[in-house]
Structures are given as C-alpha cells and as structure tokens.
Design an enzyme around this catalytic site. Sequence first.
Site, mmCIF file in Angstrom:
data_model
loop_
_atom_site.group_PDB
_atom_site.id
_atom_site.type_symbol
_atom_site.label_atom_id
_atom_site.label_comp_id
_atom_site.label_asym_id
_atom_site.label_seq_id
_atom_site.Cartn_x
_atom_site.Cartn_y
_atom_site.Cartn_z
ATOM 1 N N SER A 65 0.815 -1.216 0.000
ATOM 2 C CA SER A 65 0.000 0.000 0.000
ATOM 3 C C SER A 65 0.847 1.263 0.000
ATOM 4 C CB SER A 65 -0.941 -0.005 1.209
ATOM 5 O OG SER A 65 -1.878 -1.055 1.098
ATOM 6 N N ASP A 157 2.928 -10.493 5.738
ATOM 7 C CA ASP A 157 3.490 -10.313 4.400
ATOM 8 C C ASP A 157 4.300 -11.536 3.978
ATOM 9 O OD1 ASP A 157 2.447 -7.689 4.126
ATOM 10 O OD2 ASP A 157 4.037 -6.952 5.432
ATOM 11 N N ASP A 260 5.130 3.558 8.848
ATOM 12 C CA ASP A 260 3.838 3.612 9.523
ATOM 13 C C ASP A 260 3.708 2.659 10.700
ATOM 14 O OD1 ASP A 260 3.863 1.585 7.580
ATOM 15 O OD2 ASP A 260 1.691 1.632 7.307
ATOM 16 N N ASP A 398 -7.942 -5.677 1.299
ATOM 17 C CA ASP A 398 -6.582 -5.901 1.784
ATOM 18 C C ASP A 398 -6.564 -6.333 3.242
ATOM 19 O OD1 ASP A 398 -3.718 -5.883 1.467
ATOM 20 O OD2 ASP A 398 -3.681 -4.064 2.675
#
Length: 532
Positions: A65, A157, A260, A398
């Site tokens: 993203s 991930d 983030d 997502d």
Amino acid sequence: MTHAPISPVVLVILDGWGYRPQRSDNAIAMAKTPIMDSLWEVYPHTLIRTSAKDVGLPEGQMGNSEVGHLNIGAGRVVPQELVRISDAIEDGSIQQNQALLKLCAEIRPKKSKLHLIGLCSEGGVHSHLDHLLGLLDLAKVQGISDVCIHVITDGRDTNVTDGMPAIKRIQEHINKIKLGRMVTLSGRYYAMDRDRRWDRVEKAYNVMTSDQGIDGRSITEVLQAFYDQNITDEFIPPTRIAPGAIEAGDGVIFYNFRPDRARQLCYALTMPDFEDFDRDLISPLSFVTFTQYDPKLPVDVAFAPQNLNNILGQVIAQQGLKQFRCAETEKYPHVTYFFNGGLEKPFEGEVRELIPSPKVATYDQAPAMSAAAVTTSVCGAIEQGIYSLVVVNYANPDMVGHTGILDAAMKAVETVDLCLAKLLSSVNKLGGTVLITADHGNAETMVDESGNPWTAHTTNPVPLILIEGEGRKIPGHGGDVQLRDDGRLADIAPTILEILSIPVPVEMTGRSLIKPAEVEIKASRTPVRISL
C-alpha cells in the site's frame, strides 16, 4: 455569486483488489460483485502492474500500500527504500553511512549494547532480513562487542510460520561472524501496531526494556511452543528470551524502512513527552532509524527522504483547485502522507477526512470495516460540488485478505461493491468521471500452493476502469475512450491530469493510460445507471 458545481474526477482505490483468472480460492471472483461486473463489461478497462520494477522494487517483489500510493501520487516510478538500502549493503557504501558510524562511535568506547529492532522477514514490505544481516556485518567491522536482536515475526506479508526459517537464518549468520544474540521475540501484532492500540505496544516495549521474566528456553523452542498452540508469527506474545534490555547509554537501530508501523514503538522509546502509557524515559540513547519515521522524533536517520516535486496533489493545488482525501484509519496515511510523497502537511485546498476503523482484534470479525461511513463521507464531499479531485481508499479487500479467511474476504469484497453503487450515484449527479483501481493484489489469492492460508500481497495485476462522466468529457475522444494494456500505477496521475486538461509536468514520467484519439469519432457510450 453562486458557481456551478464542479464535475469531479474521483479516484477510487480498492486496496488489495487484484486480478487472477482462476476462480478457486479467489475471494474477488467468488464474491457477488454486480456493480464491478457491470462496470467492467460496459466501460473502458485494463489491467495495470503494481509490483517489482514497475513500482521501484526488486524483480519479483510484491507491491504494497505504501509503495502503491506513492507511485500513484507521484506519477512516476519511485525507487523504493528497499532497493536503496539493499544496494548500499551490496556495494559496501553502508559502511560509510554517517548516521550509523556516529552511533557506533558513541557506544563503542563504553562497550554499550547495540540493539537491532525490526521485522525479521523476507517479505520486503516493511523490512528485509538481508538488512538485519548487513547491520550485523557493520557492527562486526565497527568493533561493537555486544549486539542484541529484538526479533519481530511477520506472518502477514509472509507465510504464517516463516518466522522459524528466518530465525534459523539469523542464528546461522550469528554463528558465522561470532557476534549477536536474539534476546526478545514478539509478533508484529504487538510491536508494530499503527492504530494507537497502545496496550499492544506496551507489551512489546516492556519486554524490550526489562530483563524480568526470562523464558529460559531457546528462541526456536519458544516459537515452536507457540506454533503448537496454533499461535502463528503475527500474534506471538512478546517474550524475553535472554538478558539484554535496552538501557541508558545503549545504541538502537530500528531497521524497518517503512514508517507507519514503526512509529508507535519509536515514540515510546524516544519521546520525552510520551503519555500513551506509563514508562520511564530511557536516556541517553543513541538512536538511528533507517528512514524518516516522523520529523519530530529525536533520532538520526540513516537514509534521508527523497524529495519528489510536482506530484499530483501539488499540481492540483498549483492550479488553484480543491481536492478531498478520505480513508478509514488503516489506510488514511496512504491517501495522505504516502500519496503526497511523504509529506505530512496537506497542500493548499486539500481537505482530509479520517474515518475510524472498527476496534477488533482481526478484521475477519468485521469484514465490512468502516466502508459505509467512508462512502457517506465521500458522497457528501462530492455533492458539495467544490472538489476537482476526490481520492478514496476502501481498505476491506486488503485488511480482511490479510487474515487468510476466505469467507470473510468475500464479505469484504461484497461490501465494497455495494458501496460503489452509492458512490457512483453521487458522481452521476454532477457528471463526474471515475477511475476505479487498486494499489496491489491480495484478496484474489487466499490459499498458497501448499493449501495453507495465504495472508500476504501478490504480484498480480489490478483492474482499472474509467467511467467517463457527462460533465467531464475527455477532450478529443467523443465518448470513445480506449485504454492502454501496458500500464502501471505511475500512469494514473498523468491520466487524471489529462482528464482535467492540466499539462503533465516533466517530472511525471508516467504516461496517460488513455490512447490517443482516433480520427473517426464514434458514438458515445450509454452510461450505466445504478439502481439503489
């Protein structure tokens, strides 16, 4: 004087909505999506690339993203930090990195500990395991005598038990160079929260900063014991493996390159005015982050930000036009900070709205997330008739795709499809034009080749649909717009500027997805009318 309402260009980013022709274990293909199906059938559409070199990542690397929104907003392929750092390790230039050398010079004479914190993963989304090994090599060359590794496992991930081979690879490197020890273990659910769930971060912080409660078993034994309880990498509770707490006078390198999910733990470790949970500030610390997580952090940065000029939001502002950005908590930084090339401050005329995400442990428990509230906000903004560009992100495919639960992911996809109907109705009222696309794939692959849940992103292309509005006709095409079939995310911003009849700046090396108009102008396409 009352001005006529503006016919906006609306960019809809369906986060994690990839394309895979096979229907099996494909939440997008298996879900009921009458709106997207009809739009795909009637309007100009194409598939665009969102991974690897097309977004500035290494060959074969899935997109994410952050990278996706950065490329969309920049209108060019942006070399990613993963590549910058990997290149520095490979060519040896990391050994001359001033921030890292300064830290080593500060702790070496005192024989203080060096702490390496980061996601131990080959996912390449927030970090890369090669970077940790490169830092161990740097510490060896610099004469650091005690290196403590705080292992954060992935499982989001990567496959859900890839933490074990990652830890074994770290141990092999430790044995090889005879430096380093793994002292804590934590799943990213705790150490890398980004939604102000401070109780999670506090657990990771306490384990990293205290030698109390040492487990006594090896790190592989501890991890396997959690696996035996069906607790996988993402959710490993913070555990102290061996002595090696972060103490005053130590050095810390946080080697995540994506900001983030690293910020909150960094705030707790470094900010003097931190108040989100009780803790005593550990000071002094020599602290380096791989990239700039937040300009307010009292840390040195190893790899300074790349300055991007003439990005989409900036160009819109320079034209004196207003723009609106909206997403729920999970994706709000992406439509703001990342879309704006890493700038926190909005551009002139840029209005932002954050919709809180539901407070649940995992989003399979609430697959609708806050999509309805996002839609209400965006429709309200569109119908004000003052915005030339509206950017909205739907997080559901997502975030629910990351759970690996097919039924929940299908519900997430169906939720977004329903929201599109309401959004398109608002756009139709003003004759606006809509671009529907995604930043990367995810929900179209829910099971891996071994039959295990797939919780990561994919390298699949994503759809892009252009719905040309009556009030925002694309000049020179007579309603018969055709799209290129070789596009990538960097091409979206030039496409939007063409629709708005704004010159594309030279810095934008992406190309409009709209094919040049043919000589013969064909009849306009009859617009789809959405029944609500």
